[in-house]
Design a protein around this motif. Structure first.
Motif, short mmCIF file in Angstrom:
data_model
loop_
_atom_site.label_atom_id
_atom_site.label_comp_id
_atom_site.label_asym_id
_atom_site.label_seq_id
_atom_site.Cartn_x
_atom_site.Cartn_y
_atom_site.Cartn_z
N ASP A 26 0.82 -1.22 0.00
CA ASP A 26 0.00 0.00 0.00
C ASP A 26 0.86 1.27 0.00
N GLU A 49 -4.82 -1.95 -2.87
CA GLU A 49 -5.79 -0.91 -3.27
C GLU A 49 -5.29 0.50 -2.99
N LYS A 50 -4.54 0.68 -1.92
CA LYS A 50 -4.06 2.02 -1.55
C LYS A 50 -2.70 2.33 -2.19
N GLY A 51 -2.09 1.34 -2.80
CA GLY A 51 -0.77 1.54 -3.41
C GLY A 51 -0.81 2.47 -4.60
N LYS A 76 -4.18 4.75 -9.81
CA LYS A 76 -3.04 4.13 -9.12
C LYS A 76 -1.72 4.53 -9.78
#
Length: 312
Positions: A26, A49-51, A76
């Protein structure tokens, strides 16, 4: 890890890079040398998902290719046209402060080498160019036709490690008195005259490497980028650098060693007065090299070395 998918060029040390670089799925990562997007896509596939990944390249052709390939990753992924020595500015523009990992795959890509119009290769007879960023003012033409003999000797010797540097420079200057040297083919013909008839390697290889390094300020850029990139890492963040020849690898090795060394006082001083402490630690003591399997299908991988440092 995922299979490699690239029609642009095969990323060298693909799996080894992803395994050593990605410590937090992430986190925020930077690919300083986007190229065809092979390493960038590998990083994006591994991220959670947060990466987030920020890619940099100064070649319009590479950016356009990668945009088509990586647009499916949406927010992203973001890309910036710049030289990676400007990483601090790019991170500011991207709204990022400290990052989790940074990758540099140093040198010219296979696609640039294989494009006759770019003038990187001695295999094609084309206009002298060799600019990674086509907006730059100085090309191989200016170096070959405008640098004085002493400057050419220095470049060929320092950047090409060419033992025939003086003879090549002299022959270039002699030819220039008759007419400008316009093409790679003309330059190759001149270089051949400086070498013994039966040279094992192509006689133009070292001179072309030297001119390319000069045109693109490659070694200066690398030094600046290492310092700025390390400063941009969060604690525990990693900087991974892949090099393809000894000049680059020597710079990376020495700069990483300095970052991992504490006291820099002269040995004659019995007590430390500089109060320096190590800023990083090597992830691998020796550089990571390609497996036998990779060497079978990727000739570029023979000279590749991966060094990774972690910020303390």
């Amino acid at each position: 890890m995922h299979e490699i998918e690239s029609e642009y060029h095969i990323p060298v040390l693909y799996y080894e890079t992803l395994e050593t670089l990605i410590t937090n799925k992430d986190g925020i990562y930077v690919d300083c040398t986007l190229g065809g997007g092979g390493h960038s896509e590998g990083i994006l596939k591994e991220l959670g998902e947060k990466g987030r990944l920020i890619s940099i390249d100064q070649d319009d052709q590479a950016i356009e290719f990668a945009k088509k390939r990586l647009e499916k990753y949406g927010s992203k992924w973001s890309v910036f046209k710049s030289n990676f020595e400007n990483i601090e500015t790019v991170l500011y523009m991207a709204g990022a402060d400290k990052v989790t990992g940074i990758l540099m795959d140093i040198g010219v890509s296979s696609t640039q080498l294989d494009d006759p119009e770019r003038g990187f290769s001695y295999r094609y007879d084309t206009k002298l160019d060799m600019r990674m960023n086509r907006d730059d003012k100085i090309s191989a033409y200016e170096v070959v036709n405008n640098y004085d003999e002493g400057e050419l000797v220095r470049i060929f010797f320092e950047y090409g490690e060419d033992r025939f540097a003086r003879k090549v420079a002299r022959l270039i200057c002699q030819r220039r008195e008759e007419k400008s040297i316009e093409t790679t083919g003309e330059l190759v013909d001149i270089i051949r005259k400086a070498y013994p008839p039966r040279s094992e390697k192509h006689p133009a290889k070292k001179v072309f490497q030297a001119i390319r390094i000069e045109v693109n300020r490659e070694l200066e850029v690398l030094k600046n980028a290492i310092t700025k990139s390390f400063n941009s890492l969060e604690k525990g963040g990693r900087l991974a650098i892949i090099t393809f020849h000894s000049l680059e690898d020597r710079i990376v090795k020495n700069m990483f060693r300095d970052l991992c060394t504490g006291c820099k006082c002269p040995k004659e001083i019995p007590i430390c007065v500089c109060n320096e402490t190590p800023k990083g630690k090597l992830v691998n003591r020796k550089p990571i090299t390609s497996s036998q399997e990779e060497l079978k299908f990727n000739n570029r991988a023979h000279s590749a070395k991966l060094r990774v440092i972690e910020k303390l």
